[in-house]
Design a protein around this motif. Sequence first.
Motif: not given
Length: 140
Positions: A24-45
Amino acid sequence: MIIVVDTNVFIGACLGIGASSTVVAACLQRRAVPLMGSALLAEYEDVLGRRSLFARSRLSAKERSELLDVFLAHYEWTRIYFGWRPNLRDEADNHLIELALAGGASHVVTRNVRHVGRMELRFPQLFVVTPEKFIKEHTG
């Protein structure tokens, strides 16, 4: 590098699990770009709303919500226009592969490699890895 961060990895970061936190830190530091879609966001929430899961969490509910907001500020929204079926035995995991393919991800980072990695359809450009393996190969 474009990746899909499975819910179990994001939740692991909320619980203070080292490798998940590093992804997650790598994503926040822009060393990796995470993809997000509606199903994944619903699952996170959905999972973030499970109080019993976070009984021993180092983060409060407000802090977990804030972490999600910060994480979402770094994602690339991706629409899935094509379903790849049949693929995974657990239908609930198919959205991860479809998101990765739709967004051109190189990796799905998950603690559920045993199930997600057993694709009936093979995509040689897509790797399903644990947070530890991802860190070892790409952030170390």
